[in-house]
Design a protein around this motif. Structure first.
Motif, mmCIF file in Angstrom:
data_model
loop_
_atom_site.group_PDB
_atom_site.id
_atom_site.type_symbol
_atom_site.label_atom_id
_atom_site.label_comp_id
_atom_site.label_asym_id
_atom_site.label_seq_id
_atom_site.Cartn_x
_atom_site.Cartn_y
_atom_site.Cartn_z
ATOM 1 N N THR A 114 0.842 -1.193 0.000
ATOM 2 C CA THR A 114 0.000 0.000 0.000
ATOM 3 C C THR A 114 0.879 1.245 0.000
ATOM 4 O O THR A 114 1.727 1.414 0.873
ATOM 5 N N LYS A 118 -1.602 6.592 -0.423
ATOM 6 C CA LYS A 118 -2.932 6.014 -0.307
ATOM 7 C C LYS A 118 -3.371 5.929 1.149
ATOM 8 O O LYS A 118 -4.528 6.213 1.483
ATOM 9 N N GLN A 121 -4.262 9.334 2.302
ATOM 10 C CA GLN A 121 -5.526 9.768 1.722
ATOM 11 C C GLN A 121 -6.708 9.146 2.455
ATOM 12 O O GLN A 121 -7.731 9.800 2.680
ATOM 13 N N ASN A 196 -8.079 11.676 -7.122
ATOM 14 C CA ASN A 196 -7.242 10.695 -6.430
ATOM 15 C C ASN A 196 -5.948 10.427 -7.198
ATOM 16 O O ASN A 196 -4.867 10.305 -6.602
ATOM 17 N N SER A 200 -2.287 11.192 -5.649
ATOM 18 C CA SER A 200 -1.295 10.123 -5.514
ATOM 19 C C SER A 200 -0.017 10.462 -6.274
ATOM 20 O O SER A 200 1.093 10.260 -5.765
#
Length: 363
Positions: A114, A118, A121, A196, A200
């Motif tokens: 991960t 992320k 977020q 998103n 990222s």
């Protein structure tokens, strides 16, 4: 099993603060009821003016009532927002604490796979997106629905014909709105995805800036980031351009009750079927029906169905991730068999500790 709605799921997450949220709703509704006092007072004052009343004592009570209603509405509305925000931030604190408490229990592979952007977020940005729904939707949405309902009930009491006329513009406004809202779910989901991807890319670029400079990849990495930023801006530009006409017409028709109330009400008055006092009261109360449009705007702004649903699902998915399984007795046996081949040698302390305590953490 039927899936729960996002708002219902958020309400469950804030179970410990239900008292504060309910208190905020009650304060907001009472504030809205007090806010209707100036409309009634204005109608009575205009009726007195048309009747030729000149004594200040006849106007003083209505002026005082309007002032008190306005002050009470302001105080109660601000109190409702204060209570709802305090409860909301405590709920968000609890949600973040649960997510952070889950992280050390996740398998190492899940954490490594991960991206840090992320995780940030999910824990910071997406949890923070619940604030608008919790702090504003329950209290302000309820208040903005209560106001037009109470006004409409009073309009039907005064004159049912003008009450129906005050509602005549809403179907036209809803037609224009549905031309935009029909594809809202798909458009909003695309907007969330574009945002998103941009976030990222930005986080990965900032975190990896040293490596990028070391391998002389600055131009390529920056071009990739710039592409995501432009794609995000272009998506919102195209979406707003498609929605502009429909939303503008809806904004124009929702508060346009006078288009039907004034001409037809005047016709009723000239034919003697409507008194001047009732006519004036209906005109002024119809001006307050625009809060129904505020309710629609709060639904669109605070509900954020796609974003809230995505956030709640991601929270549930992360909070329900399997934790690291404890080392079983079979694992301990394998470690013991491994250590047998070292029995004649001087074994490191770490191997001895693994054989004796398989679940311990070695350093």
């Amino acid at each position: 099993m039927k899936e729960k709605s996002p708002v219902q799921r958020i309400w469950e997450l804030g179970e410990a603060e239900h008292g504060g949220l309910i208190a905020a709703v009650v304060l907001a509704v009472v504030g809205v009821a007090c806010g209707m006092a100036p409309y009634f007072a204005a109608a009575r004052i205009i009726a007195l003016l048309l009747a030729g009343e000149t004594a200040i004592s006849a106007y003083a009570p209505w002026l005082a009532a309007a002032l008190c209603g306005y002050l009470l509405r302001t105080a109660l509305y601000n109190g409702a927002l204060s209570v709802s925000h305090q409860a909301t931030f405590r709920i968000l604190k609890t949600i973040r604490q649960k997510l952070l408490a889950k992280l050390p229990k996740l398998p190492l592979g899940t954490v490594v796979d991960t991206a840090s952007g992320k995780l940030k977020q999910i824990i910071v940005d997406q949890v923070d997106s619940m604030e608008t729904t919790l702090a504003h939707l329950f209290s302000e949405m309820t208040a903005n629905i209560t106001a037009p309902v109470l006004t409409l009930i009073h309009l039907f009491v005064l004159d049912w014909r003008l009450a129906l006329l005050s509602l005549a513009v809403f179907p036209i406004a809803f037609v224009f709105m549905m031309s935009v809202m029909g594809g809202y779910a798909k458009d909003y989901e695309g907007a969330v995805q574009a945002t998103n991807e941009m976030s990222s890319s930005m986080i990965e670029y900032i975190n990896g800036i040293e490596v990028i400079k070391a391998f002389n990849q600055g131009k390529t990495s920056y071009a990739r980031l710039a592409e995501k930023v432009r794609a995000n801006a272009q998506y919102y530009f195209d979406w707003m351009r498609r929605s502009q006409l429909g939303m503008s017409m809806a904004y124009a028709f929702f508060p346009a009750q006078m288009l039907t109330v004034l001409p037809i009400g005047w016709l009723f008055y000239t034919h003697g079927t409507l008194s001047i006092g009732t006519f004036l009261t209906v005109i002024i109360l119809s001006l307050g029906m625009h809060s129904c449009w505020n309710a629609v705007r709060f639904t669109k702004k605070c509900g954020r169905p796609i974003w809230v649903r995505r956030t709640v699902r991601r929270y549930d998915r992360n909070i329900c991730l399997p934790i690291r399984s404890k080392t079983t007795s079979a694992s301990a046996a394998r470690m013991q068999r491994t250590s047998k081949s070292w029995r004649r040698r001087k074994r490191p302390a770490a191997i001895r500790s693994l054989r004796r305590c398989p679940t311990a953490i070695t350093r």
